[in-house]
Design a protein around this motif. Structure first.
Motif, short mmCIF file in Angstrom:
data_model
loop_
_atom_site.label_atom_id
_atom_site.label_comp_id
_atom_site.label_asym_id
_atom_site.label_seq_id
_atom_site.Cartn_x
_atom_site.Cartn_y
_atom_site.Cartn_z
N VAL A 1 0.85 -1.18 0.00
CA VAL A 1 0.00 0.00 0.00
C VAL A 1 0.89 1.23 0.00
O VAL A 1 1.93 1.26 0.67
CB VAL A 1 -0.94 0.01 1.23
CG1 VAL A 1 -1.84 1.26 1.21
CG2 VAL A 1 -1.80 -1.24 1.27
N ARG A 2 0.50 2.26 -0.78
CA ARG A 2 1.18 3.55 -0.79
C ARG A 2 0.30 4.57 -0.07
O ARG A 2 -0.92 4.53 -0.17
CB ARG A 2 1.44 4.03 -2.23
CG ARG A 2 2.18 3.06 -3.12
CD ARG A 2 3.56 2.73 -2.62
NE ARG A 2 4.39 3.92 -2.50
CZ ARG A 2 5.65 3.90 -2.10
NH1 ARG A 2 6.20 2.74 -1.73
NH2 ARG A 2 6.34 5.00 -2.01
N PHE A 3 0.94 5.47 0.69
CA PHE A 3 0.21 6.44 1.49
C PHE A 3 0.63 7.86 1.16
O PHE A 3 1.82 8.12 0.91
CB PHE A 3 0.41 6.19 2.98
CG PHE A 3 -0.32 4.99 3.51
CD1 PHE A 3 -1.69 4.99 3.62
CD2 PHE A 3 0.38 3.86 3.89
CE1 PHE A 3 -2.37 3.89 4.09
CE2 PHE A 3 -0.29 2.75 4.36
CZ PHE A 3 -1.67 2.76 4.46
N ILE A 4 -0.35 8.75 1.20
CA ILE A 4 -0.12 10.19 1.14
C ILE A 4 -0.58 10.74 2.48
O ILE A 4 -1.78 10.74 2.79
CB ILE A 4 -0.93 10.84 0.00
CG1 ILE A 4 -0.60 10.15 -1.34
CG2 ILE A 4 -0.63 12.32 -0.07
CD1 ILE A 4 -1.50 10.62 -2.48
N PHE A 5 0.38 11.16 3.30
CA PHE A 5 0.06 11.65 4.63
C PHE A 5 -0.24 13.14 4.58
O PHE A 5 0.40 13.89 3.82
CB PHE A 5 1.22 11.38 5.59
CG PHE A 5 1.47 9.92 5.83
CD1 PHE A 5 0.52 9.12 6.43
CD2 PHE A 5 2.68 9.33 5.46
CE1 PHE A 5 0.75 7.77 6.66
CE2 PHE A 5 2.92 8.00 5.68
CZ PHE A 5 1.95 7.21 6.28
N ASP A 6 -1.20 13.54 5.42
CA ASP A 6 -1.53 14.96 5.51
C ASP A 6 -0.33 15.74 6.01
O ASP A 6 0.30 15.38 7.02
CB ASP A 6 -2.72 15.17 6.47
CG ASP A 6 -4.01 14.63 5.90
OD1 ASP A 6 -4.02 14.27 4.71
OD2 ASP A 6 -5.00 14.54 6.65
#
Length: 450
Positions: free
Chosen positions: A348-353
């Motif tokens: 899974v790839r994440f874009i963090f705030d």
């Protein structure tokens, strides 16, 4: 131009000398458009065969992997009044540090010597239980002595009864002998009287015989009296034996009754001691609950109860604490239709705030600012939103997650699925087909082949 008139100016006036006008003439425009259109179609055709990574987009937030490392609320075990704060919001506290102190508000706990006095009650009741235990032991010894003494008394009474029986038997024999002698004496006296009447015996001899007969008669009476007296002694011996047995039973029942009474008092005292000890332990534990301690290392997030002198009830929330050094994870939620595509171990790839990123969801290789993760747990039931919770941890093979990442931050998850051509993905989207299912072993095998 509108070309309304059929008369053309260029046919009557030569414009070969007007360079600006020559540049505006539509010479070879169709050829240029064909080349441009052809190039665009070729590029589009090539793009259709570029690999596209299927994915599932999902929103989530950062949390802790272990339940004991997640933010928690500290509650008060007892009711009390806030007396003193030792820390401020945002401060770091170690496990066991005192956060605040509360005092009692219930009158039954106001006594400053509550623990020593309760201990005195425990000691006094314990001595009472020991006294009852000693009384029980003394009564048991008394009962044993009574039993031994009763055995001797019974033997004595039985021997006396046996002696009375033998005496009765002996007196009975003597009485029978006296009666036989009486019968013999009577027959002799009758013969002597007959002889006297016939003149064969003198009166003196007859009177001597009568005197002898009276002596035999007296012996019969004496023997009968002795026999009856021995029978009375036998009855008395039997009564004495029964009296000994009855007296022993009465004394034994009384002693055992006192023993059981003492045992009941002993058990009641021991139960009271246990109750008092339990009460003492509760008082001691309650004393420790007056100091609110940090359950683990962490940062104080927000104080719910504030000020001094404010009263709180049992179980009221006091403040929130965020554990330090928590192992971060992301909780993301997927639709039921996408759940079969998610397996433990998927990437899974994440874009963090707060962390800028350039994302091409279909080409994760050229994306920038995203962070990798691995699915570690999937809920077995849907929540209130009819979505399944998926827990994702940091991928050890990828770049570490940001150190400033905090629990509660938002995360936009992109679950990576199978690699397919662009034309296939467009065809799948147009037809509404689900993404291709695959296993992580198949994904790794394809990567090795490449």
């Amino acid at each position: 131009m509108l070309n309304i008139s059929k008369v053309r100016i260029k046919e009557s006036i030569p414009f070969s000398g007007a360079k600006s006008l020559v540049m505006t003439l539509p010479l070879k425009e169709s050829q240029k458009r064909i080349r441009i259109l052809t190039s665009v179609m070729m590029v589009f055709f090539l793009i259709l065969f570029i690999p596209w990574t299927q994915n599932i987009r999902s929103k989530g937030y950062v949390t802790a992997l272990r339940p004991d490392q997640r933010p928690q609320t500290i509650h008060s075990v007892i009711a009390g009044r806030i007396e003193k704060w030792y820390v401020t919001e945002g401060a770091f506290v170690a496990k066991g540090d005192t956060i605040l102190t509360i005092s009692e508000i219930k009158d039954e706990y106001f006594d400053s010597l509550l623990l020593p006095r309760t201990q005195m009650q425990v000691n006094a009741k314990s001595q009472s239980a020991v006294s009852y235990r000693d009384k029980v032991n003394a009564l048991e010894m008394q009962i044993e002595a009574m039993k031994k003494n009763n055995v001797l008394k019974l033997q004595q009474a039985e021997n006396k009864l046996r002696m009375s029986e033998l005496k009765v038997e002996s007196d009975s024999i003597k009485f029978q002998q006296a009666k036989i002698n009486f019968e013999i004496g009577k027959e002799r006296l009758d013969r002597w009287e007959s002889l006297y009447k016939e003149g064969l015996r003198s009166l003196t001899d007859l009177e001597s015989r009568r005197l002898s007969f009276q002596d035999v008669r007296a012996k019969v009476v004496a023997a009968e009296n002795d026999y009856l007296s021995s029978q009375n002694e036998l009855i008395t011996a039997q009564i004495e034996l029964d009296a000994i047995r009855t007296e022993f039973q009465d004394k034994l029942a009384k002693a055992e009754s006192e023993k059981f009474t003492a045992m009941s008092s002993q058990f009641d005292a021991e139960a009271t001691v246990t109750k008092l000890q339990n009460q003492y332990s509760n008082y001691e534990a309650r004393t420790n609950f007056r100091h609110i301690l940090a359950p683990q290392d962490g940062f104080l997030a927000r104080a719910i109860q504030v000020g001094l002198g404010e009263t709180i009830k049992e179980g009221d929330a006091i403040l929130n604490i965020v554990p330090a050094n928590a192992e971060l994870a992301v909780e993301m939620y997927v639709q039921p239709v996408d759940l079969p595509l998610i397996k433990v171990g998927n990437k899974v790839r994440f874009i963090f705030d707060g962390w800028p990123a350039i994302v091409f969801s279909g080409w994760p290789q050229i994306s920038n600012g995203t962070f990798g993760g691995v699915v570690t747990a999937i809920d077995q039931f849907a929540g209130n939103s009819n979505q399944y919770r998926v827990v994702v941890v940091q991928d050890p093979e990828e770049e570490p997650w940001p150190e400033m990442l905090r629990i509660g931050s938002g995360a936009d998850g992109i679950a990576l699925l199978n690699d397919v051509p662009v034309w296939y993905e467009i065809w799948r989207q147009l037809n509404g087909f689900p993404a291709d299912y695959y296993t992580q072993e198949q994904k790794d095998a394809i990567a090795k082949e490449k």
